[in-house]
Enzyme design. Sequence first.
Site, PDB file in Angstrom:
ATOM      1  CB  THR A  25      26.497  50.230  43.948  1.00 31.90           C
ATOM      2  OG1 THR A  25      27.032  49.031  44.533  1.00 31.90           O
ATOM      3  CG2 THR A  25      26.527  51.364  44.972  1.00 31.90           C
ATOM      4  N   GLY A  26      25.436  49.100  41.217  1.00 36.34           N
ATOM      5  CA  GLY A  26      25.589  48.052  40.225  1.00 36.34           C
ATOM      6  C   GLY A  26      24.291  47.511  39.675  1.00 36.34           C
ATOM      7  CB  ILE A  33      22.945  39.972  41.512  1.00 38.74           C
ATOM      8  CG1 ILE A  33      23.239  38.578  40.959  1.00 38.74           C
ATOM      9  CG2 ILE A  33      22.728  39.902  43.021  1.00 38.74           C
ATOM     10  CD1 ILE A  33      24.513  37.950  41.511  1.00 38.74           C
ATOM     11  N   GLY A  34      21.951  42.986  41.090  1.00 41.66           N
ATOM     12  CA  GLY A  34      21.618  44.278  41.678  1.00 41.66           C
ATOM     13  C   GLY A  34      20.168  44.650  41.448  1.00 41.66           C
ATOM     14  CB  SER A 169      33.626  36.477  43.504  1.00 44.86           C
ATOM     15  OG  SER A 169      34.073  35.348  42.784  1.00 44.86           O
ATOM     16  CE1 TYR A 178      34.172  40.359  40.293  1.00 46.54           C
ATOM     17  CE2 TYR A 178      34.498  37.993  40.496  1.00 46.54           C
ATOM     18  CZ  TYR A 178      33.689  39.099  40.618  1.00 46.54           C
ATOM     19  OH  TYR A 178      32.399  38.950  41.062  1.00 46.54           O
TER      20      TYR A 178
END
Length: 266
Positions: A25-26, A33-34, A169, A178
Amino acid sequence: MTEEAEPAAPGRGATAAARPIALVTGVGRTAGIGAAIARELAASGWDIAFTYWTPYDERMAWGAEPGAADAVGTILAGHGAAFAAIEADLADTQTPVRIFDEAERLLGGVTALVMCHCESVDSGLLDTTVESFDRHFAVNARAVWLLIREYGRRFRGVHGSGRIIALTSDHTVGNLPYGASKAALDRITLAAAHELAHLGVSANVVNPGPVDTGWMSDEVRASCLAQTPLGRLGTPQDTAHLVSFLCSPQGQWVNGQLLMSNGGFA
């Protein structure tokens, strides 16, 4: 809020069918990064279903990258991988089911679930809105739970072959929703290492530290460099190497861990 799936790359015949399938995903930008993880897994012998959500990139400072899904698909096909590109709004609770439906229809059963998607908008304790807080938790925590739940309900792979990996993170100051929602992601993912033990699925969380994929200012870049003993920033490929190892047979024994892959950033 619908998903549009690209057809799998041609040539998924008897030989290609032996390749396991990873859902990543992403994968909205080629520099992300994905995308690096999808490329690394494809080069390692996996077929890839990947998701992206253009409206998210459109409202971020870097903007949407036209043709990114096609470009990623071309790279994956160059590594011999069949692929499916699925546009998916993970704030919608019905989306995880539809993602798996599309991945299975176009490629087959998913062996590895790698979650790189996120909602990330800077704000702190005093200026975070309720709407933003809720959206962060919907995408970063709730969607992870729903994706893992769907994976667990459908997984029929060989015992010991299944993999769940989520990117996290530990940033919270000035980035409250986040960081808080990523902390929830950690607990949800690590629970899968035990609750899906009967399936022989390993589950880990990877913290890649600060990786400049186009979001860093010069000030942030300099600060991150000063805090990293190895004297450089992390790259998407650094994270991709670790994820590829975890998805390999050699990575099976790493399970239920929150792994720091950040060059010693402190």
